[in-house]
Design a protein around this motif. Structure first.
Motif, mmCIF file in Angstrom:
data_model
loop_
_atom_site.group_PDB
_atom_site.id
_atom_site.type_symbol
_atom_site.label_atom_id
_atom_site.label_comp_id
_atom_site.label_asym_id
_atom_site.label_seq_id
_atom_site.Cartn_x
_atom_site.Cartn_y
_atom_site.Cartn_z
ATOM 1 N N SER A 2 70.306 43.386 94.647
ATOM 2 C CA SER A 2 70.199 42.128 93.908
ATOM 3 C C SER A 2 69.926 40.952 94.848
ATOM 4 C CB SER A 2 71.445 41.877 93.066
ATOM 5 O OG SER A 2 72.559 41.627 93.883
ATOM 6 N N ALA A 3 70.178 41.122 96.149
ATOM 7 C CA ALA A 3 69.880 40.079 97.129
ATOM 8 C C ALA A 3 68.426 40.142 97.594
ATOM 9 C CB ALA A 3 70.821 40.201 98.333
ATOM 10 N N GLY A 4 67.666 41.132 97.120
ATOM 11 C CA GLY A 4 66.268 41.253 97.503
ATOM 12 C C GLY A 4 66.037 42.194 98.658
ATOM 13 N N LEU A 5 66.990 43.091 98.909
ATOM 14 C CA LEU A 5 66.888 44.033 100.024
ATOM 15 C C LEU A 5 67.186 45.444 99.543
ATOM 16 C CD1 LEU A 5 69.047 41.947 102.509
ATOM 17 C CD2 LEU A 5 66.549 42.036 102.435
ATOM 18 N N PHE A 6 66.437 46.397 100.054
ATOM 19 C CA PHE A 6 66.698 47.799 99.745
ATOM 20 C C PHE A 6 67.117 48.472 101.045
ATOM 21 C CE2 PHE A 6 65.622 52.248 99.070
ATOM 22 C CZ PHE A 6 66.223 52.466 97.836
ATOM 23 N N PRO A 7 68.397 48.858 101.157
ATOM 24 C CA PRO A 7 68.865 49.455 102.413
ATOM 25 C C PRO A 7 68.301 50.855 102.620
ATOM 26 C CG PRO A 7 70.607 49.450 100.763
ATOM 27 C CD PRO A 7 69.436 48.746 100.153
ATOM 28 N N VAL A 8 67.909 51.138 103.850
ATOM 29 C CA VAL A 8 67.363 52.436 104.215
ATOM 30 C C VAL A 8 68.204 53.001 105.358
ATOM 31 C CG1 VAL A 8 65.332 53.658 105.075
ATOM 32 C CG2 VAL A 8 65.048 51.713 103.540
ATOM 33 N N ASP A 9 68.681 54.223 105.186
ATOM 34 C CA ASP A 9 69.480 54.878 106.213
ATOM 35 C C ASP A 9 68.588 55.737 107.109
ATOM 36 O OD1 ASP A 9 71.730 53.758 105.105
ATOM 37 O OD2 ASP A 9 72.270 55.536 103.940
ATOM 38 N N SER A 10 68.989 55.871 108.357
ATOM 39 C CA SER A 10 68.263 56.747 109.271
ATOM 40 C C SER A 10 68.643 58.189 108.967
ATOM 41 C CB SER A 10 68.614 56.400 110.716
ATOM 42 O OG SER A 10 69.960 56.743 110.970
ATOM 43 N N GLU A 11 68.006 59.125 109.657
ATOM 44 C CA GLU A 11 68.304 60.541 109.436
ATOM 45 C C GLU A 11 69.752 60.869 109.772
ATOM 46 O OE1 GLU A 11 65.455 63.199 111.145
ATOM 47 O OE2 GLU A 11 63.766 62.042 110.368
ATOM 48 N N GLY A 12 70.367 60.101 110.682
ATOM 49 C CA GLY A 12 71.760 60.318 111.053
ATOM 50 C C GLY A 12 72.744 59.762 110.036
ATOM 51 N N GLY A 13 72.241 59.044 109.029
ATOM 52 C CA GLY A 13 73.099 58.516 107.977
ATOM 53 C C GLY A 13 73.516 57.070 108.157
ATOM 54 N N GLU A 14 73.273 56.477 109.345
ATOM 55 C CA GLU A 14 73.655 55.080 109.531
ATOM 56 C C GLU A 14 72.547 54.157 109.028
ATOM 57 O OE1 GLU A 14 71.723 56.678 113.105
ATOM 58 O OE2 GLU A 14 73.640 57.236 112.263
ATOM 59 N N ARG A 15 72.946 52.965 108.627
ATOM 60 C CA ARG A 15 71.996 51.974 108.120
ATOM 61 C C ARG A 15 71.084 51.557 109.246
ATOM 62 N NH1 ARG A 15 73.641 49.308 103.834
ATOM 63 N NH2 ARG A 15 73.596 51.457 103.168
ATOM 64 N N SER A 16 69.791 51.683 109.050
ATOM 65 C CA SER A 16 68.863 51.338 110.112
ATOM 66 C C SER A 16 68.103 50.045 109.819
ATOM 67 C CB SER A 16 67.888 52.487 110.362
ATOM 68 O OG SER A 16 67.130 52.760 109.211
ATOM 69 N N ARG A 17 67.823 49.788 108.560
ATOM 70 C CA ARG A 17 67.087 48.569 108.232
ATOM 71 C C ARG A 17 67.132 48.349 106.734
ATOM 72 N NH1 ARG A 17 61.320 50.079 106.991
ATOM 73 N NH2 ARG A 17 61.354 52.334 106.994
ATOM 74 N N CYS A 18 66.638 47.189 106.333
ATOM 75 C CA CYS A 18 66.503 46.877 104.915
ATOM 76 C C CYS A 18 65.055 46.523 104.639
ATOM 77 C CB CYS A 18 67.397 45.706 104.525
ATOM 78 S SG CYS A 18 69.144 46.096 104.516
ATOM 79 N N ILE A 19 64.546 47.053 103.551
ATOM 80 C CA ILE A 19 63.182 46.749 103.128
ATOM 81 C C ILE A 19 63.255 45.646 102.081
ATOM 82 C CG2 ILE A 19 61.124 47.656 101.986
ATOM 83 C CD1 ILE A 19 61.999 50.451 102.986
ATOM 84 N N PRO A 20 62.533 44.537 102.285
ATOM 85 C CA PRO A 20 62.527 43.481 101.268
ATOM 86 C C PRO A 20 61.887 43.980 99.971
ATOM 87 C CG PRO A 20 61.566 42.710 103.339
ATOM 88 C CD PRO A 20 61.747 44.185 103.463
ATOM 89 N N VAL A 21 62.491 43.613 98.857
ATOM 90 C CA VAL A 21 61.940 43.904 97.542
ATOM 91 C C VAL A 21 61.842 42.592 96.769
ATOM 92 C CG1 VAL A 21 62.781 46.288 97.438
ATOM 93 C CG2 VAL A 21 64.218 44.441 96.564
ATOM 94 N N GLU A 22 60.982 42.558 95.783
ATOM 95 C CA GLU A 22 60.830 41.361 94.960
ATOM 96 C C GLU A 22 62.187 40.998 94.367
ATOM 97 O OE1 GLU A 22 59.202 38.120 93.013
ATOM 98 O OE2 GLU A 22 58.279 39.385 94.546
ATOM 99 N N SER A 23 62.610 39.765 94.536
ATOM 100 C CA SER A 23 63.902 39.319 94.047
ATOM 101 C C SER A 23 63.730 38.105 93.152
ATOM 102 C CB SER A 23 64.822 38.959 95.212
ATOM 103 O OG SER A 23 65.973 38.297 94.751
ATOM 104 N N VAL A 24 64.132 38.247 91.907
ATOM 105 C CA VAL A 24 64.076 37.126 90.979
ATOM 106 C C VAL A 24 65.018 36.016 91.456
ATOM 107 C CG1 VAL A 24 65.819 38.029 89.369
ATOM 108 C CG2 VAL A 24 64.050 36.485 88.544
ATOM 109 N N LYS A 25 66.111 36.398 92.112
ATOM 110 C CA LYS A 25 67.046 35.395 92.626
ATOM 111 C C LYS A 25 66.385 34.542 93.705
ATOM 112 C CE LYS A 25 71.235 36.899 93.583
ATOM 113 N NZ LYS A 25 72.419 37.723 93.874
ATOM 114 N N THR A 26 65.690 35.192 94.621
ATOM 115 C CA THR A 26 65.043 34.465 95.711
ATOM 116 C C THR A 26 63.910 33.598 95.177
ATOM 117 O OG1 THR A 26 65.632 36.263 97.210
ATOM 118 C CG2 THR A 26 63.953 34.716 97.974
#
Length: 183
Positions: A2-26
């Protein structure tokens, strides 16, 4: 999300980055800020939780015609103390062009006075009652002469609703404890 970010985990399971997505809030926030700056003299603080979210908000404000370092600035954990104070002084000076501060709650909620703030907007919410109450208090300072408005941008059927409900329950508990302690 809902903040406009889609979290993506690495193969090891830890959070590696967030991909921006269209956000009506933003999108709403950028439109609101652009219109407010063009038609009023309000000072706006935008509260966020995530650095990637701040980056996307800054891109959106720039795309809406506002200029970073002139019309708006951001403060997150990476901003040096001297620069934070410089932004604070500029923001609280109504003669300065800086009218919007995009702030990471964790970096600015304590010990940072913003009496020049007329509108505090929560782009993303935190479960932490302490962070929420402290960030709200940044604008409630001695010498305040103008109204102070607090807005939450809430998307229906998202975690925003659950977080807002939890914060309201915590506020109710805090109020009850305060009343009981005062007798």
């Amino acid at each position: 999300i809902s903040a406009g970010l889609f979290p993506v985990d690495s193969e090891g399971g830890e959070r590696s980055r967030c991909i921006p997505v269209e956000s009506v809030k933003t999108r709403w926030l950028a439109d609101y800020c652009r219109e407010a700056i063009a038609s009023t003299d309000v000072q706006i603080v935008v509260w966020c939780r995530f650095t990637d979210e701040i980056s996307e908000i800054c891109k959106s404000l720039t795309a809406s015609g506002l200029e970073q370092e002139q019309d708006f600035a951001f403060i997150d954990g990476s901003v040096k103390t001297a620069d934070r104070r410089r932004y604070q002084v500029r923001f609280n000076n109504r003669e300065d062009r800086l009218r919007i501060l995009v702030c990471q709650i964790q970096a600015v909620a304590l010990g940072f006075d913003l009496p020049g703030c007329d509108i505090a907007i929560y782009h993303s919410l935190t479960f932490s009652f302490l962070e929420r109450s402290q960030s709200m208090e940044r604008g409630h300072r001695m010498g305040r002469k103008r109204p102070y408005t607090i807005l939450d941008i809430i998307c229906v059927d998202t975690v925003d609703v659950k977080i807002q409900s939890a914060i309201k329950r915590k506020q109710g508990l805090s109020d009850m404890l305060l009343i009981e302690s005062l007798g």
